[in-house]
Design a protein around this motif. Structure first.
Motif, short mmCIF file in Angstrom:
data_model
loop_
_atom_site.label_atom_id
_atom_site.label_comp_id
_atom_site.label_asym_id
_atom_site.label_seq_id
_atom_site.Cartn_x
_atom_site.Cartn_y
_atom_site.Cartn_z
N GLU A 1 -4.22 16.26 1.52
CA GLU A 1 -4.39 16.99 0.30
C GLU A 1 -5.02 18.37 0.49
OE1 GLU A 1 -7.36 14.77 -1.74
OE2 GLU A 1 -5.92 13.35 -2.66
N TRP B 1 -8.02 5.78 1.19
CA TRP B 1 -8.38 4.55 0.47
C TRP B 1 -8.93 5.02 -0.91
CZ3 TRP B 1 -11.20 5.10 5.47
CH2 TRP B 1 -10.69 4.13 6.41
N ASP B 2 -8.75 4.16 -1.94
CA ASP B 2 -9.21 4.54 -3.28
C ASP B 2 -10.62 4.20 -3.48
OD1 ASP B 2 -6.43 5.02 -3.76
OD2 ASP B 2 -5.96 2.90 -4.31
N VAL B 3 -11.18 4.97 -4.32
CA VAL B 3 -12.44 4.76 -4.68
C VAL B 3 -12.51 3.75 -5.80
CG1 VAL B 3 -14.54 5.81 -6.00
CG2 VAL B 3 -12.97 7.30 -4.97
N ASP C 1 -13.20 7.48 0.40
CA ASP C 1 -11.77 7.64 0.17
C ASP C 1 -11.11 8.74 0.79
OD1 ASP C 1 -13.24 9.69 -1.11
OD2 ASP C 1 -11.92 9.53 -3.02
N LYS D 1 -13.48 -1.72 1.78
CA LYS D 1 -12.24 -2.32 1.75
C LYS D 1 -12.34 -3.06 3.29
CE LYS D 1 -7.24 -2.05 0.58
NZ LYS D 1 -7.65 -2.64 -0.85
N ARG E 1 0.94 -1.05 0.04
CA ARG E 1 -0.04 0.01 -0.01
C ARG E 1 0.71 1.11 -0.01
NH1 ARG E 1 -4.86 -0.28 2.00
NH2 ARG E 1 -5.33 1.81 1.90
N ARG F 1 -6.26 11.20 1.92
CA ARG F 1 -6.60 10.43 0.99
C ARG F 1 -6.06 9.13 1.63
NH1 ARG F 1 -9.34 10.47 -3.48
NH2 ARG F 1 -9.45 12.59 -3.50
N ILE G 1 0.15 5.24 0.67
CA ILE G 1 -0.51 6.17 1.24
C ILE G 1 -0.02 7.61 1.32
CG2 ILE G 1 -2.12 6.75 3.18
CD1 ILE G 1 -2.71 3.78 3.61
#
Length: 556
Positions: free
Chosen positions: A225, A529-531, A512, A466, A218, A527, A220
């Motif tokens: 952001e 997690w991913d969409v 996310d 997830k 992973r 950010r 991250i």
């Protein structure tokens, strides 16, 4: 010539001596007799003995001196006679002239062998045996001096000062084997150790100045952001001042004011202000995002219209601050500082429809399950309660009883979260003295997993798409941690995410981005997690047989 053996004197009979007395006249006559004796060469040897018979075998040699009769001219004392009778050696006799061996033979020293110039000489060779202890008094005393724990020092004053400065006694052992000390019985000391344990339990090393660690699978971002200023945010562990609606709006309470930040446009709107002399203690959006519940420090629960920015009503009755709020449909539940939980039906005038009494401390964590069947609460009394969400006979005096009561935490429980993809799972996190995440099965009431963390847990958020969950932490890490489920492996960690302890968090509708708030008066968006990838578009409304997707739903 025949050889006649002589009879020894000791074998002679006393009768022979009686027959021939040795008188002085006889002795003088015998002195004049010469006796010839044979020699080895065949001749004869003459001996002057007297005029007696030379053929007499008894006078072939002089009589023994011991048998010689003393004359009257020699006086024999009684002591001499006694000595003669006991066999004492006479002075001047042949026996007294024998050398008596008084010491063993000592060989003479050997001459030292000559050596060459290249051979070193052996000087002061130690002659002691290495297997046999030399027990001379001087060496034993020297050995005891060497073994002494307090040898004599050349400068006793300096030694005493050195011992006093270091605290090492001279007459006692420095290191010794002893039994382990008993466990501390003072609960205060044990509590202080628990408080200090997070300082020494920070796992891993800091690879960068940001203090972020991730595993290889992973990646991250270690930097947020977006960062928003939040001046006036109260640094209070028990409050809940952040909420993210399904309409992509973030509500934040700053002191006595409430603001809404619209993520789509970045606009900020002021919603309302608390009554004078009090503050906003909790905020939470309704399930559809159209209403905002606001808790006040004086015990009132306010209802605000998000679109118009107007306060619709104020619901009072609590005797303490409202630290937490949670919505389900038209029911807004509030947790009070006195340990009570109220259900407010915002549609009716008599808003209180049920009261839940199961905490003896302030209720600081409250969360409805998505289906509305269960409600979880955590309090300052270290208790986690799971309530039946069905209201039943609603009314002013209605009471509810907890379905499950869990007392495994050892600190206040503020972090409460239901799993979105497995509704029976409930996660709860404890404060500084606990710092543990427990995963509960709400169906059986069993504790499935327990995870120890380095510091207090202020919030828990499950990943919507997830099998992971995120925890926010306070002092000393001020970190965000992502854990896998059910392995509980730490997927990522962002240390020192804020300059102060991370107190509040919420997840975006897409699942996310995580927004965090802290006492450093900042809001940060991470950010994590991913969409998930969008589903493939349906090929066509008309498929084989002329049945469309909407037709299938209609048929069902």
């Amino acid at each position: 010539m025949a050889y006649n053996p002589k009879t020894p004197t000791r074998h002679r009979s006393r009768s022979d001596a009686a027959k021939t007395p040795l008188t002085p006249s006889l002795i003088s006559g015998l002195n004049n007799v010469f006796i010839s004796s044979p020699t080895k060469t065949g001749g004869s040897r003459s001996t002057k003995l007297g005029s007696g018979d030379i053929t007499n075998p008894f006078i072939s040699r002089p009589p023994s001196p011991l048998k010689r009769t003393t004359t009257g001219s020699i006086h024999v004392s009684e002591s001499l006679k006694r000595q003669a009778s006991v066999g004492v050696i006479r002075k001047g006799g042949i026996e007294s002239k024998l050398d008596v061996v008084s010491r063993d033979y000592v060989p003479p020293p050997k001459p030292e062998p000559k050596r060459s110039q290249s051979t070193p000489a052996v000087v002061n060779r130690d002659s002691r045996d290495r297997f046999i202890t030399n027990r001379e008094d001087t060496e034993v005393a020297a050995t005891l001096d060497m073994l002494s724990l307090n040898p004599k020092s050349a400068s006793p004053g300096h030694t005493a000062r050195l011992a006093a400065a270091t605290g090492v006694p001279l007459n006692r052992r420095v290191l010794a084997y002893h039994e382990a000390p008993p466990a501390a019985s003072d609960s205060t000391l044990a509590q202080q150790r628990e408080f200090a344990r997070p300082l020494y339990a920070r796992p891993g090393a800091l690879p960068t100045s940001t203090g972020a660690t991730t595993n290889k699978s992973r990646k991250i971002a270690t930097q947020p952001e977006r960062v928003l200023d939040a001046p006036g945010m109260v640094d209070d562990f028990y409050l809940n001042l952040l909420s993210w609606s399904v309409l992509n709006m973030v509500a934040v309470a700053l002191g006595e004011n409430t603001y809404i930040w619209k993520a789509d446009t970045g606009a900020v709107e002021h919603v309302g202000e608390a009554p004078e002399g009090t503050y906003i203690s909790a905020v939470d959006f309704s399930n559809d995002g159209a209403f905002l519940g606001v808790g006040v420090g004086t015990g009132e629960v306010e209802l605000w219209d998000v679109e118009s920015g107007q306060r619709l009503r104020s619901m009072g009755g609590h005797q303490g601050q409202i630290a937490t709020l949670s919505w389900h449909g038209h029911v807004l539940s509030s947790g009070c500082g006195d340990g009570s939980i109220w259900h407010h039906d915002v549609r009716v005038a008599r808003h209180k429809v049920m009261e839940l009494l199961g905490h003896t401390g302030e209720v600081c964590g409250l969360k409805w399950r998505e289906d509305g069947e269960l409600l979880a609460s955590g309090g300052n009394d270290n208790v986690v309660n799971i309530w039946d969400g069905r209201l039943g006979n609603v009314g002013e005096g209605a009471r509810g009883v907890a379905k499950w009561t869990k007392r495994n935490h050892t600190a206040a429980v503020k972090a409460i979260a239901w799993c979105p993809w497995q509704p029976s799972l409930l996660a709860s996190g404890g404060g500084t003295n606990d710092a543990t995440v427990n995963i509960w099965n709400s169906t059986t009431g069993a504790r499935l997993h327990s995870l120890k963390t380095p510091s207090q847990i202020t919030s828990v958020q499950w990943a919507p798409h997830k099998k992971e969950f995120l925890t926010t932490h306070g002092y000393p890490n001020n970190a965000l941690m992502v854990h896998a489920y059910p392995s509980l492996e730490r997927v990522a960690e962002i240390r020192d995410a804020h300059d102060s302890r991370v107190l509040f968090s919420c997840v975006s509708p897409a699942g996310d981005v995580v927004c965090t708030g802290a006492g450093d008066e900042n809001l940060k968006f991470w950010r994590i997690w991913d969409v998930p990838a969008a589903k493939k578009k349906k090929e066509s409304k008309e498929v084989r047989g002329g049945v469309t997707g909407s037709g299938i739903l209609a048929l069902r």
